[in-house]
Scaffold this active site. Structure first.
Site, PDB file in Angstrom:
ATOM      1  N   GLU A   1       0.811  -1.217   0.000  1.00 34.52           N
ATOM      2  CA  GLU A   1       0.000   0.000   0.000  1.00 34.52           C
ATOM      3  C   GLU A   1       0.845   1.268   0.000  1.00 34.52           C
ATOM      4  OE1 GLU A   1      -0.578  -2.736   1.592  1.00 34.52           O
ATOM      5  OE2 GLU A   1      -2.628  -3.284   1.080  1.00 34.52           O
TER       6      GLU A   1
ATOM      7  N   HIS B   1     -11.020  -6.225   9.131  1.00 31.28           N
ATOM      8  CA  HIS B   1     -11.767  -6.032   7.879  1.00 31.28           C
ATOM      9  C   HIS B   1     -13.057  -5.263   8.153  1.00 31.28           C
ATOM     10  CE1 HIS B   1      -9.118  -9.328   6.695  1.00 31.28           C
ATOM     11  NE2 HIS B   1      -9.364  -9.025   5.445  1.00 31.28           N
TER      12      HIS B   1
END
Ligand SMILES: Cc1ncc(C[n+]2csc(CCOP(=O)(O)OP(=O)(O)O)c2C)c(N)n1
Length: 668
Positions: A408, A475
């Site tokens: 990322e 998540h």
């Protein structure tokens, strides 16, 4: 050519086919940063500059590199690369004004020393964190590759900074995407006081580079001819055959990390031996030995350089200290952009789910902006884990819809590099939770770069967010508040398909960095008729989605749906204000509803402490106090990680507690 990898060996210069005038140009290139340093060290002692990071003894690397590249090829220097700036002929008075924090400096007094860039000179300066530079170089190189410009990008790293994760990510992406980047490691023995044996366990970078599949070359960093000739040759080759190359330039840090920190920890003998390999003195002797330089010429050059430095210094010094203008500082945070809300060109509408609306917006933005590049894990052929980019590769090709390695930080940094070259980037986080490993690039590079030196970051980071899907602590998080506190970012958070499409398009239009939150639990549970055509929704505008007079519920995202359900089921007459944009949030709409009902509750899915509601309630209490008939209330998730088991998650989320508080507020 024999390498002076250990002190004690002599530097061997070989001019090959270089003309006398090129040899002298390189000499003058070395002379300028050395003479500037001499001056700065005196000024530092006099307290006229506050800090100095010395590149003394390492100048040949910067000077050789800058002269080997074409003037419009980007270079990303670090804190010891003064020679890059002088080699690109930045005006010395502006450079010195920068060092003194004066208004005419490159950052107008907003950042220090070498922490600046200059698009005009094709230089992107560093942030203190060191490693993030590499990914920006990747992005610039990607832009060059996509626009078929046969250009090289060159980025520096210290040997110490090579331990950072960003180093690994930057090299890996360049290798996988075959980006035309030259990574130059200044192997100078120390990272602050830490010797390399405590920094890494490999011996040389020629052992490390090949692990990434990157060709690696080791050169004498103190030998200007070696540096110049090697980089010139490699750059010419890379322009024809784009690929990354790692150059290990062996050198030594002759002064302290910065002047105040000294060199006590460096063995004296090492210093003495490396002093014999001084890049300027050894090269000078070489030029004298072949008759290219003599005392007279040396004298002339030195006089000219010293005069230019003194004049520039005096000019910068004479400039008055900055008189702060608050408005200017606040305006400097974002790149100027006049928002124009775009309406659809036809009345045609279709029933679309939340997820389709995002996909439609993205597709139409790709059609509208040929310079928009999408990057993310599995977003290519696979279409992304939520299928938002399904079919995109077929329509737009793999160059613009890029599957990325799992990194990322490098990808967000590459997005910034793309914007340096005038591209737009959308980076998809597979889940908003994973932004934590790209956090630094967002809050320190993207968010601050315009304020620091006027470069915009045209990057939208898409953030599939939220709980209620039994996905556990990694998540399900709501992490908008992490960014809400960071000046320079914009944050949008749609709650319905119409806004999802319109706000995404609006974020992509704006040249500033955005976080775009999309709630996963709404993807396939919410439908609405929305225009088929392209349109935008105004950023910075809240929307009243329900009108009533008993109470104001201020919320966003999933909170809007919880609030609507609650008022219907509880029979409450409430204003429900959907903020839609969290940064900058609309004060006018908030004060209007509070003034109207006299009672307000803020509802957020995020944990309660330090959330968006805390800020907005503080603002209401300061600005609307006299209109309140009851205490301001807030409800949010528990201050715990998001639990996995559905019953625990239900307890964690605020829906039930919100109803109880709403009842209390109405009855107050
Ligand atoms: C992420 C981060 N951690 C720590 C520091 C503090 N720091 C600044 S420079 C430096 C040493 C860097 O060493 P190296 O990369 O070898 O470059 P050199 O200074 O030797 O040129 C350290 C520890 C920092 N700037 N950023």
């Amino acid at each position: 050519m024999e390498l002076a990898t250990t002190p004690g060996k002599l530097l061997r210069f070989d001019r090959k086919n270089l003309s006398d005038s090129k040899l002298l140009e390189l000499y003058e290139g070395l002379l300028i940063p050395r003479r500037i340093e001499e001056k700065m060290l005196i000024l530092l002692r006099q307290g006229r500059i506050s800090k100095w990071f010395s590149g003394w003894g390492q100048e040949a690397i910067s000077v050789g590199a800058v002269q080997a590249l074409q003037a419009d090829e980007f270079i990303l220097p670090m804190h010891r690369n003064l020679g890059i700036f002088t080699g690109r002929n930045v005006p010395l008075d502006k450079l010195f004004a920068q060092f003194q924090g004066k208004k005419s400096g490159f950052t107008k007094g907003r950042d220090r020393s070498f922490h600046f860039g200059s698009s005009e000179h094709h230089i992107v300066g560093m942030i203190s964190h060191l490693g993030p530079q590499l990914a920006i170089a990747d992005g610039i190189a990607l832009a060059n590759k996509l626009s078929k410009e046969k250009k090289v990008t060159l980025v520096f790293s210290g040997d110490g900074a090579s331990s950072e994760g960003d180093f690994h990510e930057g090299l890996n992406v360049a290798a996988v995407w075959k980006l035309p980047v030259i990574f130059v490691i200044e192997h100078n023995g120390y990272g602050l006081s830490t010797p390399n044996r405590e920094q890494f366990a490999f011996k040389n970078f020629t052992d490390k580079g090949p692990g990434y599949g990157i060709e690696t070359v080791r050169i004498e960093g103190n030998n200007i001819l070696d540096v110049y000739q090697t980089i010139s040759k490699l750059a010419a080759d890379i322009r024809k055959k784009p690929r990354p190359v790692l150059i290990e330039a062996v050198t030594f840090r002759m002064r302290g990390h910065e002047e105040a920190s000294g060199t006590k920890y460096v063995p004296k003998q090492l210093m003495e031996e490396w002093a014999k390999l001084d890049p300027l003195e050894t090269y000078e002797s070489y030029l004298e030995s072949i008759g290219v330089l003599d005392e007279k010429k040396k004298d002339q050059l030195n006089k000219r350089v010293r005069k230019a430095i003194t004049e520039a210094w005096e000019k910068a010094f004479a400039e008055e200290p900055i008189s702060p203008v608050m408005e200017e500082e606040i305006l400097g945070v974002y790149a100027p952009f006049e928002q124009k809300t775009i309406s659809p060109t036809s009345d045609k509408v279709s029933e679309r789910r939340f997820v389709d609306a995002i996909s439609d917006g993205l597709r139409q933005s790709m059609e509208k902006y040929p310079n928009l590049v999408l990057m993310g894990q599995d977003i290519g052929e696979y279409g992304g884990v939520f299928k938002i980019t399904d079919g995109f590769v077929k329509q737009f090709g793999e160059d613009r819809v890029r599957n990325t390695p799992l990194c990322e930080s490098a990808i967000i940094g590459a997005g910034l590099g793309l914007s340096v070259k005038g591209f737009k980037a959308m980076v998809e986080m597979q889940f908003a939770d994973f932004v934590s490993v790209g956090f630094n690039q967002i809050v320190n590079n993207l968010a601050k770069i315009h304020y620091r030196w006027g470069q915009n970051a045209d990057v939208v980071v898409r953030m599939p967010t939220g709980a209620g899907v039994a996905a556990g602590p990694f998540h399900s998080q709501s992490n908008e508040a992490w960014f809400f506190h960071t000046p320079g970012l914009k944050i949008v958070y749609p709650s319905n398909p119409y806004d999802a499409k319109g706000l995404l398009n609006a974020a992509i239009e704006d040249p500033n960095p955005y976080l775009y939150f999309e709630h996963k639990a709404l993807y396939r549970s919410l439908n609405a008729e929305i225009p088929d055509e392209y349109y935008t929704v105004e950023v910075g505008k809240a929307q009243l989605v329900n009108e009533g007079d008993q109470v104001s519920i201020i919320t966003y995202g999933m909170g809007v749906h919880w609030a609507k359900k609650a008022v219907t089921e509880m029979g409450v007459s409430a204003d429900i204000l959907d903020l839609r944009t969290l940064l900058p949030w609309e004060r006018k709409a908030v004060s209007e509803t509070v003034k109207k009902t006299g009672k307000a509750i803020f509802l957020q899915e995020d944990c309660l402490t330090g959330g968006i509601g805390a800020e907005i309630c503080a603002w209401i209490s300061e600005n609307c106090f006299e209109f309140l008939d009851a205490p301001l209330m807030r409800e949010g998730s528990l201050d715990t990680p998001v639990p996995f088991a559905p019953n625990l998650e239900k307890q964690f989320l605020p829906e039930k507690r919100f109803r109880e508080k709403l009842r209390k507020l109405i009855e107050y």
